[in-house]
Enzyme design. Structure first.
Site: not given
Length: 358
Positions: A44, A127, A145
């Site tokens: 991520e 996020y 996102d």
DNA sequence: AAGGCGGGGCC
DNA sequence: GGCCCAGCCTT
């Protein structure tokens, strides 16, 4: 209590269509082999503002080199930056390692599975927090996102400027209301996958879309106009003379950049801000800055390097020095064949191609 | 809220 | 050239 925007929106049908599509169409990506929170986390961070195709080889190398939290915690920061070299936004790497060290020392090497502790870690914003909680721990937390805002702005026909922070909060609220409690991981990844493969910025493939029936923008034929996003302002160009300074032993002068700001703690060849110094005072500036005497040589070429917020215009000039030592801690004379041991930004990797062969 | 912070691929 | 990308941090 539900938003007006979500009135008459068939949430269950949207969830089912999206999740079924995701399970049938998801890409086979290296970070989808298991749900190891550490690997989800690394992926991520790497995926922030970075395309999947770019991340894949970096993720493979990174995990091979640092298979566990402990391995990354124990690593040298310069080593981590070298592994991150070329991926950009290097504060991601520094923050990730700091946060991993925090998890090892404060949480017994277990990635915290709650929003408060997770979100307090360096580099873990709204996020990433939601992505880790949903993907690794199967918790119904929003992970909004650019993909999610694009898809939902179309599906829900939202015409607000997605560049505004408050609008992102709206999308987080919508997502909280429509996320699947049964499979939040597939829901979040499904919207992102849909944004990457079908609901693309330009020419979305609405004929292949699993939620076409729920899409208000498609119904009104305005999917190409969404999302609305205000424009970023143009970058300013800064001219530099970049110096390839070598001595008789074929060693080159390099310096470590500041530990804050642009390309922090990365290495580079000396760069003279020519607007401030002037072409006539380069040797003097080098003497002041590095304590070495140089003779300027040929102009080797020009490089233009574009960042998000500025543009470097580099005039590359070769130079020689008789020095074989430097005093400054952040400056080194390094053998040409050892330069690859140091993390360089891409602009300076390109400069190395101008070095003379010998 | 706005700006700093990389690099690559697409049009 | 401009735009976009599985954003976050600082001010």
């Amino acid at each position: 209590m539900i938003d007006k925007t979500l009135q008459n929106f068939d949430i269950s049908k949207f969830q089912a269509n999206l999740i079924n599509w995701y399970h049938a169409n998801k890409r086979d990506l290296p970070w989808r082999k298991d749900q190891d929170p550490y690997k989800v986390w690394v992926s991520e961070i790497m995926l922030q503002q970075t395309k999947v195709d770019t991340v894949i080889p970096y993720f493979q190398r990174f995990i091979t080199k640092y298979p566990t939290l402990q391995d990354l915690a124990d690593a040298d920061q310069q080593d981590v930056l070298k592994t991150w070299e070329g991926l950009g936004y290097y504060s991601r790497a520094r923050n990730l390692q700091n946060a991993v060290r925090e998890v090892v020392s404060a949480y017994g090497s277990k990635v915290p599975a709650n929003p408060k502790d997770l979100g307090a870690l360096k580099g873990v914003g709204p996020y990433t927090k939601g992505a880790i909680l949903s993907i690794a721990f199967n918790q119904p937390e929003p992970a909004v996102d650019g993909n999610v805002m694009r898809v939902l702005s179309r599906v829900l026909k939202i015409e607000d400027d997605i560049a505004q922070p408050k609008v992102k909060k709206d999308f987080e609220r919508y997502t909280k209301n429509i996320i699947s409690d049964d499979d939040p991981s597939a829901f979040n990844q499904g919207i992102m996958e849909l944004g990457a493969l079908v609901c693309t910025p330009k020419s979305p493939m609405c004929m292949l879309c699993p939620v076409q029936e729920q899409c208000r923008a498609f119904e009104d034929g305005v999917e190409q106009k969404l999302p609305i996003k205000s424009k970023a302002k143009k970058q300013k160009t800064i001219p530099y003379v970049a110096l390839l300074i070598r001595n008789e032993k074929n060693e080159y002068i390099i310096e470590k950049r500041s530990e804050t700001g642009l390309l922090a703690n990365m290495w580079q060849f000396p760069m003279v801000p020519i607007d401030e110094i002037g072409m006539d005072h380069i040797e003097n500036w080098v003497d002041m800055e590095y304590g070495i005497q140089v003779d300027l040589g040929n102009n080797l070429g020009k490089l233009k390097h574009v960042f998000s917020h500025i543009i470097w215009q580099l005039d590359i000039i070769e130079a020689t020095t008789e020095s074989e030592k430097v005093i400054d801690k952040r400056v080194k004379l390094v053998d040409k064949n050892r330069l690859a041991d140091y993390p360089f930004p891409v602009s300076h990797q390109k400069m190395m191609k101008y070095m003379r062969e010998e």
